[in-house]
Write an enzyme that holds these catalytic residues in place. Structure first.
Site, short mmCIF file in Angstrom:
data_model
loop_
_atom_site.label_atom_id
_atom_site.label_comp_id
_atom_site.label_asym_id
_atom_site.label_seq_id
_atom_site.Cartn_x
_atom_site.Cartn_y
_atom_site.Cartn_z
N SER A 148 -2.57 4.07 -11.65
CA SER A 148 -2.36 5.52 -11.55
C SER A 148 -2.02 6.02 -12.95
O SER A 148 -1.62 5.25 -13.83
CB SER A 148 -1.19 5.80 -10.60
OG SER A 148 -0.74 7.14 -10.72
N TYR A 164 7.46 4.08 -7.73
CA TYR A 164 6.01 4.14 -7.90
C TYR A 164 5.63 3.92 -9.36
O TYR A 164 4.71 3.16 -9.66
CB TYR A 164 5.51 5.50 -7.41
CG TYR A 164 4.01 5.67 -7.40
CD1 TYR A 164 3.22 4.99 -6.48
CD2 TYR A 164 3.38 6.54 -8.30
CE1 TYR A 164 1.84 5.16 -6.46
CE2 TYR A 164 2.00 6.71 -8.27
CZ TYR A 164 1.24 6.02 -7.35
OH TYR A 164 -0.12 6.19 -7.33
#
Length: 259
Positions: A148, A164
């Site tokens: 990401s 995350y």
């Protein structure tokens, strides 16, 4: 003009496992890979979604396997099922992931932090290890970890996501380490770092193909990513076109991380 049979982008007949395949980027990759002739194993927790996805691909050599990648026994069963059906694994796309609750680190429980790391970092590591013997025995393979832009920049200016960010940054560096260790087996390990993609999760934030203004202001290309954008880079990394590429993280984010 290069004939299709000899194209370095040809994925026909290759066995590719895609995790997190019941929606979003994962589902898009399954459809695209099946369309170009790959033998695709679609896996996720939602069996009904997987079966509907596979049923929508008539004639394709696809397999749906319900699996929670956060559970060790499920990961073991997944790889065993793939090898029993196809006898080989040419590609693994570690796409499954969770983000957590999006609260500041002071309010994020250690339990949730561990859960995010289990799904987003431990599972890709374990699945990569489990497919390695087959890839090594057959002379090579390609592993693509979906990270990401959170692996590159922090998210706290918009949504605080300590777990995350830690998991995706860890996965990016794990990619480099495994690439170094497994290059001798002709097993390539790379990462694809998506930015803002139009998916179920982001649908309410998207307007006419444009991300929210606060995000568009950060991007050089003022649009959202789509299934074809994910497929382009993943197909490149899985195919012989990426034969000499390993240990890389490729951001597909409209230029969001340029600054």
């Amino acid at each position: 003009m290069v004939e299709a049979e000899s194209s370095v982008f040809d994925l026909r007949g290759r066995v590719v496992v895609v995790t997190g395949a019941s929606s979003g980027i994962g589902a898009g990759l399954v459809r695209s890979l099946a369309t170009v002739g790959a033998r695709v194993v679609a896996t996720a927790r939602r069996r009904d979604r997987l079966e509907a996805l596979v049923a929508d691909l008539p004639g394709a050599d696809t397999l749906a396997v319900a699996c929670d990648v956060g559970v060790d026994a499920d990961r073991e069963r997944l790889v065993a099922t793939v090898l029993e059906r196809f006898g080989r694994v040419d590609g693994l796309v570690n796409n499954a992931g969770i983000s957590g609750s999006g609260v500041p680190a002071t309010r994020q429980s250690t339990e949730e932090f561990r859960e995010v790391l289990e799904v987003d970092l431990v599972a890709p590591f374990d699945l990569a290890k489990r497919v390695l013997p087959a890839m090594r025995a057959q002379g090579g393979g390609s592993i693509v970890n979906v990270t990401s832009t959170a692996a590159i920049t922090t998210t706290s200016p918009t949504i605080p996501q300590a777990a995350y960010c830690a998991a995706k940054a860890g996965l990016a560096h794990l990619t480099r380490e495994l690439a170094q260790q497994w290059g001798r087996y002709n097993v390539r390990v790379n990462a694809f770092a998506p930015g803002f993609f139009a998916t179920e999760m982001t649908g309410s934030m998207t307007s006419e193909g444009r991300p929210p203004d606060w995000l568009a202001d950060q991007q050089a290309i003022k649009s959202t990513g789509g299934a074809e954008d994910a497929f382009g880079v993943v197909a490149y990394l899985l195919s012989d076109a990426g034969r000499f590429v390993t240990g890389q993280q490729i951001a597909v984010d409209g230029g969001q991380t340029l600054s």
